[in-house]
Write a protein that holds these residues in place. Sequence first.
Motif, PDB file in Angstrom:
ATOM      1  N   PRO A   1     -52.690 -25.059 -15.037  1.00 26.36           N
ATOM      2  CA  PRO A   1     -51.932 -26.382 -14.966  1.00 26.36           C
ATOM      3  C   PRO A   1     -51.298 -26.710 -13.680  1.00 26.36           C
ATOM      4  O   PRO A   1     -51.004 -27.835 -13.132  1.00 26.36           O
ATOM      5  N   ASN A   2     -50.780 -25.498 -12.926  1.00 30.22           N
ATOM      6  CA  ASN A   2     -50.186 -25.613 -11.725  1.00 30.22           C
ATOM      7  C   ASN A   2     -50.939 -25.350 -10.419  1.00 30.22           C
ATOM      8  O   ASN A   2     -50.534 -25.199  -9.399  1.00 30.22           O
ATOM      9  N   ALA A   3     -52.235 -25.066 -10.853  1.00 26.45           N
ATOM     10  CA  ALA A   3     -53.176 -24.725  -9.528  1.00 26.45           C
ATOM     11  C   ALA A   3     -53.266 -26.122  -8.773  1.00 26.45           C
ATOM     12  O   ALA A   3     -53.116 -27.299  -9.062  1.00 26.45           O
ATOM     13  N   LYS A   4     -53.673 -26.010  -7.574  1.00 19.13           N
ATOM     14  CA  LYS A   4     -53.933 -27.044  -6.634  1.00 19.13           C
ATOM     15  C   LYS A   4     -55.034 -26.961  -5.766  1.00 19.13           C
ATOM     16  O   LYS A   4     -55.088 -26.966  -4.288  1.00 19.13           O
ATOM     17  N   PRO A   5     -56.099 -26.724  -6.193  1.00 18.09           N
ATOM     18  CA  PRO A   5     -57.420 -26.436  -5.530  1.00 18.09           C
ATOM     19  C   PRO A   5     -57.705 -27.519  -4.741  1.00 18.09           C
ATOM     20  O   PRO A   5     -58.543 -27.306  -3.623  1.00 18.09           O
ATOM     21  N   PHE A   6     -57.313 -28.777  -4.605  1.00 19.43           N
ATOM     22  CA  PHE A   6     -58.065 -29.904  -3.777  1.00 19.43           C
ATOM     23  C   PHE A   6     -56.631 -30.130  -2.936  1.00 19.43           C
ATOM     24  O   PHE A   6     -57.012 -31.213  -1.941  1.00 19.43           O
ATOM     25  N   SER A   7     -55.835 -29.504  -2.854  1.00 21.28           N
ATOM     26  CA  SER A   7     -54.665 -29.508  -2.069  1.00 21.28           C
ATOM     27  C   SER A   7     -55.255 -29.337  -0.405  1.00 21.28           C
ATOM     28  O   SER A   7     -55.976 -28.347  -0.169  1.00 21.28           O
ATOM     29  N   ILE A   8     -55.117 -30.220   0.459  1.00 18.57           N
ATOM     30  CA  ILE A   8     -55.246 -29.746   1.929  1.00 18.57           C
ATOM     31  C   ILE A   8     -54.172 -29.670   2.888  1.00 18.57           C
ATOM     32  O   ILE A   8     -54.285 -29.393   4.046  1.00 18.57           O
ATOM     33  N   GLY A   9     -52.779 -29.432   2.404  1.00 16.46           N
ATOM     34  CA  GLY A   9     -51.963 -29.247   3.171  1.00 16.46           C
ATOM     35  C   GLY A   9     -50.539 -29.519   2.525  1.00 16.46           C
ATOM     36  O   GLY A   9     -50.687 -29.113   1.159  1.00 16.46           O
ATOM     37  N   ASP A  10     -49.316 -29.808   3.037  1.00 15.23           N
ATOM     38  CA  ASP A  10     -48.174 -30.101   2.324  1.00 15.23           C
ATOM     39  C   ASP A  10     -48.387 -31.372   1.329  1.00 15.23           C
ATOM     40  O   ASP A  10     -49.298 -32.097   1.519  1.00 15.23           O
ATOM     41  N   LYS A  11     -47.054 -31.430   0.727  1.00 18.10           N
ATOM     42  CA  LYS A  11     -47.196 -32.825  -0.088  1.00 18.10           C
ATOM     43  C   LYS A  11     -47.526 -34.147   0.716  1.00 18.10           C
ATOM     44  O   LYS A  11     -48.146 -34.917   0.308  1.00 18.10           O
TER      45      LYS A  11
ATOM     46  N   MET B   1     -59.769 -34.454 -17.834  1.00 15.24           N
ATOM     47  CA  MET B   1     -58.775 -34.035 -18.739  1.00 15.24           C
ATOM     48  C   MET B   1     -57.469 -33.539 -18.181  1.00 15.24           C
ATOM     49  O   MET B   1     -57.783 -32.757 -17.241  1.00 15.24           O
ATOM     50  N   LEU B   2     -56.293 -34.212 -18.243  1.00 19.75           N
ATOM     51  CA  LEU B   2     -55.286 -34.011 -17.181  1.00 19.75           C
ATOM     52  C   LEU B   2     -54.557 -32.821 -18.038  1.00 19.75           C
ATOM     53  O   LEU B   2     -53.913 -33.057 -19.215  1.00 19.75           O
ATOM     54  N   HIS B   3     -54.473 -31.646 -17.376  1.00 20.64           N
ATOM     55  CA  HIS B   3     -53.900 -30.649 -17.921  1.00 20.64           C
ATOM     56  C   HIS B   3     -52.412 -30.362 -17.598  1.00 20.64           C
ATOM     57  O   HIS B   3     -52.322 -30.032 -16.221  1.00 20.64           O
ATOM     58  N   ILE B   4     -51.325 -30.487 -18.149  1.00 24.30           N
ATOM     59  CA  ILE B   4     -50.047 -30.029 -17.682  1.00 24.30           C
ATOM     60  C   ILE B   4     -49.708 -28.889 -18.681  1.00 24.30           C
ATOM     61  O   ILE B   4     -50.367 -28.545 -19.722  1.00 24.30           O
ATOM     62  N   SER B   5     -48.539 -28.308 -18.414  1.00 25.02           N
ATOM     63  CA  SER B   5     -48.087 -27.001 -19.114  1.00 25.02           C
ATOM     64  C   SER B   5     -46.911 -27.848 -19.770  1.00 25.02           C
ATOM     65  O   SER B   5     -46.282 -29.009 -19.710  1.00 25.02           O
ATOM     66  N   PRO B   6     -46.523 -26.866 -20.948  1.00 24.77           N
ATOM     67  CA  PRO B   6     -45.399 -27.252 -21.804  1.00 24.77           C
ATOM     68  C   PRO B   6     -44.206 -27.399 -21.148  1.00 24.77           C
ATOM     69  O   PRO B   6     -43.227 -28.434 -21.578  1.00 24.77           O
ATOM     70  N   GLU B   7     -43.972 -26.796 -20.026  1.00 18.83           N
ATOM     71  CA  GLU B   7     -42.636 -26.836 -19.253  1.00 18.83           C
ATOM     72  C   GLU B   7     -42.501 -27.961 -18.674  1.00 18.83           C
ATOM     73  O   GLU B   7     -41.626 -28.685 -18.746  1.00 18.83           O
ATOM     74  N   GLU B   8     -43.645 -28.290 -17.938  1.00 20.30           N
ATOM     75  CA  GLU B   8     -43.776 -29.608 -17.055  1.00 20.30           C
ATOM     76  C   GLU B   8     -43.346 -30.715 -17.953  1.00 20.30           C
ATOM     77  O   GLU B   8     -42.822 -31.667 -17.789  1.00 20.30           O
ATOM     78  N   GLN B   9     -44.111 -30.731 -19.283  1.00 19.12           N
ATOM     79  CA  GLN B   9     -43.949 -31.855 -20.334  1.00 19.12           C
ATOM     80  C   GLN B   9     -42.562 -32.114 -20.733  1.00 19.12           C
ATOM     81  O   GLN B   9     -41.781 -33.147 -20.598  1.00 19.12           O
ATOM     82  N   ARG B  10     -41.828 -30.789 -20.748  1.00 19.56           N
ATOM     83  CA  ARG B  10     -40.436 -30.860 -21.282  1.00 19.56           C
ATOM     84  C   ARG B  10     -39.512 -31.604 -19.825  1.00 19.56           C
ATOM     85  O   ARG B  10     -38.700 -32.487 -20.550  1.00 19.56           O
TER      86      ARG B  10
ATOM     87  N   PRO C   1     -70.283 -34.618 -17.826  1.00 19.46           N
ATOM     88  CA  PRO C   1     -69.568 -33.217 -17.991  1.00 19.46           C
ATOM     89  C   PRO C   1     -67.841 -33.496 -18.039  1.00 19.46           C
ATOM     90  O   PRO C   1     -67.521 -34.466 -17.206  1.00 19.46           O
ATOM     91  N   TRP C   2     -67.222 -32.613 -18.505  1.00 17.54           N
ATOM     92  CA  TRP C   2     -65.725 -32.700 -18.391  1.00 17.54           C
ATOM     93  C   TRP C   2     -65.226 -32.203 -17.075  1.00 17.54           C
ATOM     94  O   TRP C   2     -65.825 -31.212 -16.436  1.00 17.54           O
ATOM     95  N   ILE C   3     -64.371 -32.599 -16.736  1.00 13.64           N
ATOM     96  CA  ILE C   3     -63.463 -31.890 -15.453  1.00 13.64           C
ATOM     97  C   ILE C   3     -62.140 -31.889 -15.660  1.00 13.64           C
ATOM     98  O   ILE C   3     -61.191 -32.808 -16.144  1.00 13.64           O
ATOM     99  N   VAL C   4     -61.689 -30.577 -16.005  1.00 14.51           N
ATOM    100  CA  VAL C   4     -60.193 -30.435 -16.236  1.00 14.51           C
ATOM    101  C   VAL C   4     -59.350 -30.325 -14.704  1.00 14.51           C
ATOM    102  O   VAL C   4     -59.567 -29.663 -13.801  1.00 14.51           O
ATOM    103  N   VAL C   5     -58.325 -31.413 -15.017  1.00 15.65           N
ATOM    104  CA  VAL C   5     -57.518 -31.500 -13.788  1.00 15.65           C
ATOM    105  C   VAL C   5     -56.073 -30.870 -13.872  1.00 15.65           C
ATOM    106  O   VAL C   5     -55.330 -31.294 -14.731  1.00 15.65           O
ATOM    107  N   PRO C   6     -55.748 -29.946 -12.932  1.00 14.50           N
ATOM    108  CA  PRO C   6     -54.418 -29.414 -13.098  1.00 14.50           C
ATOM    109  C   PRO C   6     -53.330 -30.464 -12.812  1.00 14.50           C
ATOM    110  O   PRO C   6     -53.627 -31.057 -11.665  1.00 14.50           O
ATOM    111  N   ALA C   7     -52.644 -30.767 -13.548  1.00 13.06           N
ATOM    112  CA  ALA C   7     -51.725 -32.041 -13.519  1.00 13.06           C
ATOM    113  C   ALA C   7     -50.154 -31.919 -13.569  1.00 13.06           C
ATOM    114  O   ALA C   7     -49.445 -32.783 -13.739  1.00 13.06           O
TER     115      ALA C   7
END
Lengths: 282, 282
Positions: free
Chosen positions: B34-44, B182-191, B238-244
């Motif tokens: 969930p914390n991957a950033k494969p589409f990132s191209i630089g800083d925030k 599919m927006l994929h988050i971690s339980p920690e982020e949801q908390r 197809p489904w695309i899982v999105v690290p969110a």
Amino acid sequence: MASKKNGSKNDVDARLAGLCPNQTKSFDLKDCKPNAKPFSIGDKNTDRAAVQTLATEIDVLQNLFYADRRYKLLIVLQGLDTSGKDGTVRAVFKETSPLGVRCVGWKAPSENERAYDYLWRIHQHVPASGEVMVFNRSHYEDVLVPVVNGWIDASQTAQRYAQINDFERMLTETGTVILKFMLHISPEEQRERLQERLDDPAKRWKFDLGDLEVRKQWKDYDRAYDALLKATSTEHAPWIVVPADSKTHRNLMIATLVRDRLASLNLRYPEDDPRLKGLIVE
Amino acid sequence: MASKKNGSKNDVDARLAGLCPNQTKSFDLKDCKPNAKPFSIGDKNTDRAAVQTLATEIDVLQNLFYADRRYKLLIVLQGLDTSGKDGTVRAVFKETSPLGVRCVGWKAPSENERAYDYLWRIHQHVPASGEVMVFNRSHYEDVLVPVVNGWIDASQTAQRYAQINDFERMLTETGTVILKFMLHISPEEQRERLQERLDDPAKRWKFDLGDLEVRKQWKDYDRAYDALLKATSTEHAPWIVVPADSKTHRNLMIATLVRDRLASLNLRYPEDDPRLKGLIVE
């Protein structure tokens, strides 16, 4: 900025009154000048910046409107071809999420729709609690096209006016705020905009030769609009005629009135569930 | 900028492949971070600017999509509470007119809706030619909630997967492009996000104590998602899982894929009516 300069209720009332005498009661469309700019607060850049500020305020108010859930908002946009209905939606709701505003662009009724009364399809798309709905054209087409083309006579037309007033009264009595804007352009301005549409390859596909036929009926549409404005500008759902030869002024005027109406509702977040106090998520 | 750095099909495929092995075939949700950033191209800030550029491109493409009329676009957003479905709509369609994109936020079915098959209400809201429709939740809730709560058994669930695949195949065969995220988050982020919602008076009204019950069923939902992704990630849809876990990355990834899909359709304006050539409006 827009808030300060354009904000007080008296100020807005004065601008409306100066625009068309007795805007909310009986008035003649011919007394309303399409090139007037009563809501302008400066030059074009100043006015554009004010529209942007208003769009941001409308976004905040829409969130609150949705949370509050006491009201429904129905915005009706009427006007001849190229009067700027699409452009108005884009500018006024520029900062609002697509989740927060729904639009229906009404076309000529289909064969199936014509098998019902003319309000049947309209009723299915009125806003629910907390919703903002924009009608791009509306049930008012049913007292324009058939009137201009002689498909219904004066007594049928009068009956429709009364039916529309009853329908809108019911909607307002059950929590709907109705804002009706008639976008008023001059035939000269329309000519320029139609020609621009023809000359721009990215816009030409929007051009319909039928639009030129409607343009030839300008005086008939003017008369039909004048009659419907007189007959259906009610206490519960008044018409507002918007001088629309200037796109920036049109956006500024409508954004101001939408923002003001939302602000006048004293919207509030629902009361907190006491069980949420101090709750820690695990 | 985003176009250049993030644009080529091979590049996007590589980013998707690196994300979850065999993203479009069989994959395990647990291999998707969930914390991957494969589409990132630089800083925030760079990524945010890219989202804005993409939103502008999507606006232009949506206009063309509407003019072209050969396709319908259905975007499905699924994900647990706070995974960012609303935020995605706002960011990806930031520059698109409300006239150009429709959204439906699906809730638990009403008593009337439950009297029909579960695809009945869905079918009524699929996009028409030239339309862009976003489903905020969808028919996939019908293979999540009932599964997690044991209201349907394994064979009924398998039957629904097959029905959904058939339904979506029919839609794609009749001109609908389907993008399922599919927006994929971690339980920690949801908390963190739930706590933020509780602590902010402007967001507290969105908090539903029921959300905490669903949170307790995290593993069950994870399993149900894993199963549905495997069963309904088809060639046609197809489904695309999105690290969110990162909102900016989520927006960037989805905006990139929406832009790319629209661009891949080779959209064009309809052919000019020859009668319009050289026409002067009078």
